[in-house]
Design a protein around this motif. Structure first.
Motif, mmCIF file in Angstrom:
data_model
loop_
_atom_site.group_PDB
_atom_site.id
_atom_site.type_symbol
_atom_site.label_atom_id
_atom_site.label_comp_id
_atom_site.label_asym_id
_atom_site.label_seq_id
_atom_site.Cartn_x
_atom_site.Cartn_y
_atom_site.Cartn_z
ATOM 1 N N GLY B 31 35.831 39.315 37.713
ATOM 2 C CA GLY B 31 37.289 39.276 37.682
ATOM 3 C C GLY B 31 37.833 38.775 36.350
ATOM 4 O O GLY B 31 38.533 39.507 35.645
ATOM 5 N N PRO B 32 37.477 37.537 35.971
ATOM 6 C CA PRO B 32 37.993 37.015 34.704
ATOM 7 C C PRO B 32 37.519 37.835 33.512
ATOM 8 O O PRO B 32 38.268 38.022 32.548
ATOM 9 N N VAL B 33 36.306 38.314 33.600
ATOM 10 C CA VAL B 33 35.783 39.106 32.482
ATOM 11 C C VAL B 33 36.633 40.362 32.297
ATOM 12 O O VAL B 33 37.092 40.686 31.198
ATOM 13 N N LEU B 34 36.896 41.038 33.412
ATOM 14 C CA LEU B 34 37.707 42.253 33.342
ATOM 15 C C LEU B 34 39.116 41.932 32.867
ATOM 16 O O LEU B 34 39.695 42.645 32.051
ATOM 17 N N MET B 35 39.635 40.833 33.410
ATOM 18 C CA MET B 35 40.982 40.424 33.048
ATOM 19 C C MET B 35 41.056 40.184 31.545
ATOM 20 O O MET B 35 41.957 40.684 30.863
ATOM 21 N N GLY B 36 40.101 39.405 31.049
ATOM 22 C CA GLY B 36 40.064 39.122 29.618
ATOM 23 C C GLY B 36 39.937 40.415 28.838
ATOM 24 O O GLY B 36 40.649 40.650 27.849
ATOM 25 N N ALA B 37 39.074 41.283 29.334
ATOM 26 C CA ALA B 37 38.838 42.545 28.635
ATOM 27 C C ALA B 37 40.126 43.356 28.570
ATOM 28 O O ALA B 37 40.474 43.928 27.538
ATOM 29 N N MET B 38 40.878 43.336 29.699
ATOM 30 C CA MET B 38 42.109 44.121 29.736
ATOM 31 C C MET B 38 43.102 43.655 28.683
ATOM 32 O O MET B 38 43.882 44.429 28.147
ATOM 33 N N ILE B 39 43.080 42.339 28.417
ATOM 34 C CA ILE B 39 44.053 41.809 27.455
ATOM 35 C C ILE B 39 43.545 41.981 26.028
ATOM 36 O O ILE B 39 44.274 42.364 25.121
ATOM 37 N N ILE B 40 42.263 41.683 25.858
ATOM 38 C CA ILE B 40 41.746 41.596 24.493
ATOM 39 C C ILE B 40 41.333 42.949 23.931
ATOM 40 O O ILE B 40 41.610 43.259 22.775
ATOM 41 N N VAL B 41 40.688 43.743 24.786
ATOM 42 C CA VAL B 41 40.049 44.949 24.252
ATOM 43 C C VAL B 41 41.001 45.929 23.551
ATOM 44 O O VAL B 41 40.716 46.376 22.442
ATOM 45 N N PRO B 42 42.160 46.248 24.157
ATOM 46 C CA PRO B 42 43.018 47.226 23.464
ATOM 47 C C PRO B 42 43.383 46.760 22.057
ATOM 48 O O PRO B 42 43.320 47.535 21.096
ATOM 49 N N GLY B 43 43.743 45.451 21.930
ATOM 50 C CA GLY B 43 44.071 44.916 20.620
ATOM 51 C C GLY B 43 42.889 45.000 19.678
ATOM 52 O O GLY B 43 43.017 45.413 18.517
ATOM 53 N N MET B 44 41.724 44.627 20.242
ATOM 54 C CA MET B 44 40.526 44.632 19.409
ATOM 55 C C MET B 44 40.201 46.038 18.928
ATOM 56 O O MET B 44 39.859 46.251 17.766
ATOM 57 N N LEU B 45 40.350 46.970 19.839
ATOM 58 C CA LEU B 45 40.051 48.356 19.475
ATOM 59 C C LEU B 45 40.961 48.797 18.340
ATOM 60 O O LEU B 45 40.545 49.452 17.383
ATOM 61 N N PHE B 46 42.227 48.387 18.438
ATOM 62 C CA PHE B 46 43.181 48.763 17.419
ATOM 63 C C PHE B 46 42.788 48.148 16.083
ATOM 64 O O PHE B 46 42.747 48.805 15.051
ATOM 65 N N GLU B 47 42.446 46.852 16.155
ATOM 66 C CA GLU B 47 42.065 46.147 14.932
ATOM 67 C C GLU B 47 40.785 46.717 14.360
ATOM 68 O O GLU B 47 40.593 46.774 13.152
ATOM 69 N N LEU B 48 39.911 47.101 15.252
ATOM 70 C CA LEU B 48 38.566 47.438 14.805
ATOM 71 C C LEU B 48 38.405 48.896 14.396
ATOM 72 O O LEU B 48 37.364 49.272 13.881
ATOM 73 N N THR B 49 39.443 49.677 14.636
ATOM 74 C CA THR B 49 39.296 51.088 14.282
ATOM 75 C C THR B 49 38.899 51.158 12.805
ATOM 76 O O THR B 49 39.626 50.682 11.933
ATOM 77 N N PRO B 50 37.737 51.652 12.534
ATOM 78 C CA PRO B 50 37.266 51.600 11.153
ATOM 79 C C PRO B 50 38.144 52.485 10.273
ATOM 80 O O PRO B 50 38.513 53.598 10.637
ATOM 81 N N GLU B 51 38.493 51.950 9.128
ATOM 82 C CA GLU B 51 39.260 52.757 8.200
ATOM 83 C C GLU B 51 38.277 53.441 7.271
ATOM 84 O O GLU B 51 37.301 52.841 6.834
ATOM 85 N N SER B 52 38.524 54.667 7.020
ATOM 86 C CA SER B 52 37.584 55.369 6.153
ATOM 87 C C SER B 52 38.311 55.754 4.857
ATOM 88 O O SER B 52 39.534 55.659 4.752
ATOM 89 N N GLN B 53 37.501 56.180 3.939
ATOM 90 C CA GLN B 53 38.062 56.508 2.634
ATOM 91 C C GLN B 53 39.001 57.713 2.729
ATOM 92 O O GLN B 53 38.714 58.664 3.457
ATOM 93 N N VAL B 54 40.118 57.611 2.014
ATOM 94 C CA VAL B 54 41.098 58.696 2.041
ATOM 95 C C VAL B 54 41.167 59.330 0.656
ATOM 96 O O VAL B 54 41.387 58.631 -0.341
#
Lengths: 305, 422
Positions: B31-54
């Motif tokens: 429960g808490p793990v999922l809850m934490g994941a629901m809050i943290i993961v979307p933000g993390m995914l956004f932050e972590l999207t690797p930027e590549s050379q343009v």
């Protein structure tokens, strides 16, 4: 011990139980007989206080129904049901506790009962791991665990093999001998024929007849004897006490007049030839039920007739 | 409607059987793990999207700001290589269409990611255009826009004889700190933190009330289906059975909360002692007490409704239809947080928090954001308790008849008839 005074139960215009009265005494095995849908289960549910009668009165142990009365009754419903995922012993203790016996007592008794029905090794198994027949026995134990004075068994032998049927019958007889009243509700009338003492036959919510099985049988048994006889069959034709002779070839069927007893016929026959088989034609409860319903101008569902 | 002490046995069995199940353990841990994941993961995914050379072609007509623009885009990727690779394309106004055609072809051939057209009048007009295949790399485009901004503003300022960095320093704004005054004391207010904790709490309330409420309903349907119910009713009253079930299941929910609270407490002690997350835990004992209160009341209210529904249904599928309106009421409460948080003592929030269907979540939300007047809390709780009594009574009547009905589900009209009769 149990008295129903003209109880009535209606469901949406349909009368499930129609002014039914009966009395059940301690130390008696009482058969509540009738086809499916006759109102047996509804009657039992009213006795158990699960539903209330629309009219009439039920007195149990001489008092009006109260919650505490439930603790002195054991009820095996026709629709069997147990918590499938519980362990056998835990389940029995729980069912005992809600019948008002302490957990420890329930546990001890459950242990003894499990041994008695040959399931001692299954106490810690879950109910769902048991076979249907075993579950039936567990359910039976749960019915009698609190040592009720009145036991109501609805179709107790359904789904049991002959050995387990006999086991349950033995237990029923024991209970009767200890002064408990046992009500057997079944549509299989022959089962009660040998076990019970008193019966009440009901059909479509109404009592068809009630009484001691012996009396009922006596009342309905026609004086018919069947015989395998080598000798001159014509001797019976001329006998004044014999109303009708039917020759089936190998066997003869004689309908006796009111003054003629089967013993007299046997004596008469032995003097005149060799009797190889002699049977007093007794009507089964099943036949009596049908005869009685027809006599009253009623109908019997196909299933029975 | 009689109640004997046997409801305690029913509750105990219900409780023990559930707590002993593996699924309870799994749910409690996950429960808490999922809850934490629901809050943290979307933000993390956004932050972590690797930027590549343009790789970008820059068509700077009249070479207006090419140098300034590229100089301010010297960002590097994680591996140290530069994020932007530029190719300066010179073109006059007349050649633009032809250049675009060839650059479009290059994009198609994946030779470049895109190209930027900087018109000659960018300094006065302030417009440029980017053409590319993928415009989803929002952050990359933001950087490009900022760099253009800076270059153009620099040019304009230079035109007026001013230095960009000096001006930038001069026009630096004022930062407004917000302090929340609560009970006459100033507290550091972090609106986001309040919002997040409130949201986490109401999601937990919502999910657990729904989860355990439906668990009551399911368990009743299951007992109807396996016919245990008749055995039970030959030993106790239907009211015993219903109350026992509700209390047993509710206690499982409370146990789960207790376990979670212990973990949260340990975690916050740890956080405080190491100083890592100091301040991250933004709730108080008062919040927890109200949380427990509203869980208990909310659960009792909704569980009564679900019990009534369960008793007239023969399968979960059948129940789904009937439970929809009830579930919708719960869903409504988690649709309103923004309205309530922005205006926690407004008419809308006040009225909604007094309606028993919404009280548990909305009132809790208000308490968390801005403590409402005491009379409102007392009134809402009083209304809720009364509603629990009424709902419980109605449910018990339906339960009493419904629980022994197999076969066809009664219509709503029939159910009303039972209510009148009983």
């Amino acid at each position: 011990m149990l008295e129903l005074k003209s109880i009535v139960k209606r469901y949406d215009g349909l009368t499930a139980v129609d002014s039914l009265s009966l009395v059940i005494e301690p130390g008696c095995i009482y058969g509540l007989l009738g086809p499916n849908g006759a109102g047996k289960t509804t009657t039992i549910r009213m006795i158990m206080g699960i539903i209330e009668p629309d009219e009439g009165e039920i007195r149990i142990f001489g008092e009006a129904f109260s919650e505490s009365v439930k603790e002195r009754i054991g009820y095996l419903p026709e629709e069997r049901g147990l918590y499938r995922r519980m362990k056998v012993l835990d389940l029995l203790v729980f069912l005992g506790e809600i019948k008002g016996i302490p957990a420890r007592t329930a546990s001890e008794r459950a242990g003894r009962w499990l041994e008695r029905v040959d399931l001692a090794g299954w106490a810690d198994k879950t109910v769902e791991s048991l076979s249907k027949g075993m579950q039936q026995k567990i359910q039976f134990i749960s019915t009698v665990l609190h040592d009720p004075q009145l036991v109501i068994l609805d179709e107790p032998f359904a789904g049991l093999d002959p050995i387990n049927t006999q086991l349950i019958k033995d237990i029923i007889i024991e209970m009767k001998e200890k002064g408990r009243a046992v009500v057997l509700s079944t549509h299989l009338m022959d089962q009660v024929e040998k076990l019970g003492e008193r019966i009440c036959l009901i059909n479509k919510g109404r009592k068809v007849l009630e009484g001691a099985i012996a009396d009922v049988k006596m009342q309905f048994s026609k004086n018919v004897v069947t015989m395998r006889f080598s000798g001159d069959r014509a001797v019976f034709e001329g006998h004044p006490g014999i109303e009708q002779v039917r020759d089936f070839g190998r066997e003869l069927s004689l309908t006796l007049g009111p003054d003629m007893k089967p013993n007299d016929v046997l004596r008469f026959a032995i003097d005149r030839g060799k009797v190889e088989k002699f049977e007093i034609g007794e009507m089964s409860l099943h036949d009596i039920f049908i005869a009685k319903v027809k006599e009253d101008g009623g109908e019997v569902d196909n299933e029975v007739s | 409607m009689r109640l004997t002490m046997k409801f305690l046995k029913v509750a105990r069995r219900e409780y023990l059987e559930r707590v002993k199940k593996k699924s309870f353990l799994v749910g409690t841990v996950l429960g808490p793990v999922l809850m934490g994941a629901m809050i943290i993961v979307p933000g993390m995914l956004f932050e972590l999207t690797p930027e590549s050379q343009v790789t970008m072609a820059v068509v700077d007509i009249e070479s207006a700001i090419y140098n300034e623009f590229t100089e301010s885009l010297q960002d590097t990727l994680d591996d140290g290589s530069s994020m932007f690779v530029f190719r300066h394309v010179r073109a006059s106004e007349g050649e633009i269409d032809q250049v675009k055609r060839s650059l479009n072809a290059e994009i198609e051939a994946d030779a470049i990611d895109g190209y930027l057209i900087i018109p000659g009048d960018i300094v006065s007009k302030g417009e440029a255009a980017y053409f590319g295949k993928r415009l989803g790399a929002v952050k990359t485009l933001e950087r490009v826009e900022r760099a253009l901004d800076q270059a153009v503003i620099g040019k304009r300022l230079a035109g007026e004889g001013m230095d960009y960095s000096k001006v930038k320093n001069m026009i630096r704004g004022v930062k407004l700190k917000t302090m929340r005054v609560s009970k006459g004391e100033e507290r550091k207010s972090d609106f986001e933190m309040i919002f997040i904790t409130t949201f986490v709490f109401i999601m937990m309330l919502y999910m657990t009330i729904l989860l355990w409420g439906v668990a009551v309903q399911r368990s009743i349907i299951e007992e109807k289906n396996n016919r245990v119910v008749e055995v039970l009713l030959s030993s106790l009253t239907s009211f015993d059975l219903m109350i026992g079930k509700i209390l047993g299941v509710g206690a499982v929910g409370l146990t789960q909360y207790a376990i979670w609270s212990i973990f949260a407490l340990l975690a916050s002690f740890y956080a405080l002692s190491t100083g890592t997350f100091a301040g991250a835990v933004s709730f108080t004992w008062v919040t927890l007490a109200y949380f427990a209160l509203f869980y208990v009341l909310g659960f009792l209210f909704y569980a009564s409704l679900f019990a009534g529904i369960g008793s007239v249904c023969n399968s979960d599928q059948e129940a789904q239809q009937l439970q929809t309106p009830v579930v919708m009421c719960l869903v409504f409460t988690i649709l309103v947080p923004m309205a309530v948080i922005q205006n926690p003592d407004g008419t809308f929030a006040t009225v909604v928090s007094l309606i028993p269907f919404f009280t548990p979540i909305v009132m809790f939300m208000r308490i968390n954001v801005l403590m409402p007047p005491a009379w409102q809390i007392v009134l809402s709780v009083a209304i809720l308790i009364m509603s629990i009594y009424v709902a419980g009574k109605l449910a018990a009547k339906i339960f009493h008849i419904g629980v022994l009905m197999y076969g066809k589900r009664p219509s709503v009209r029939e159910i009303f008839k039972w209510l009148k009769r009983a």
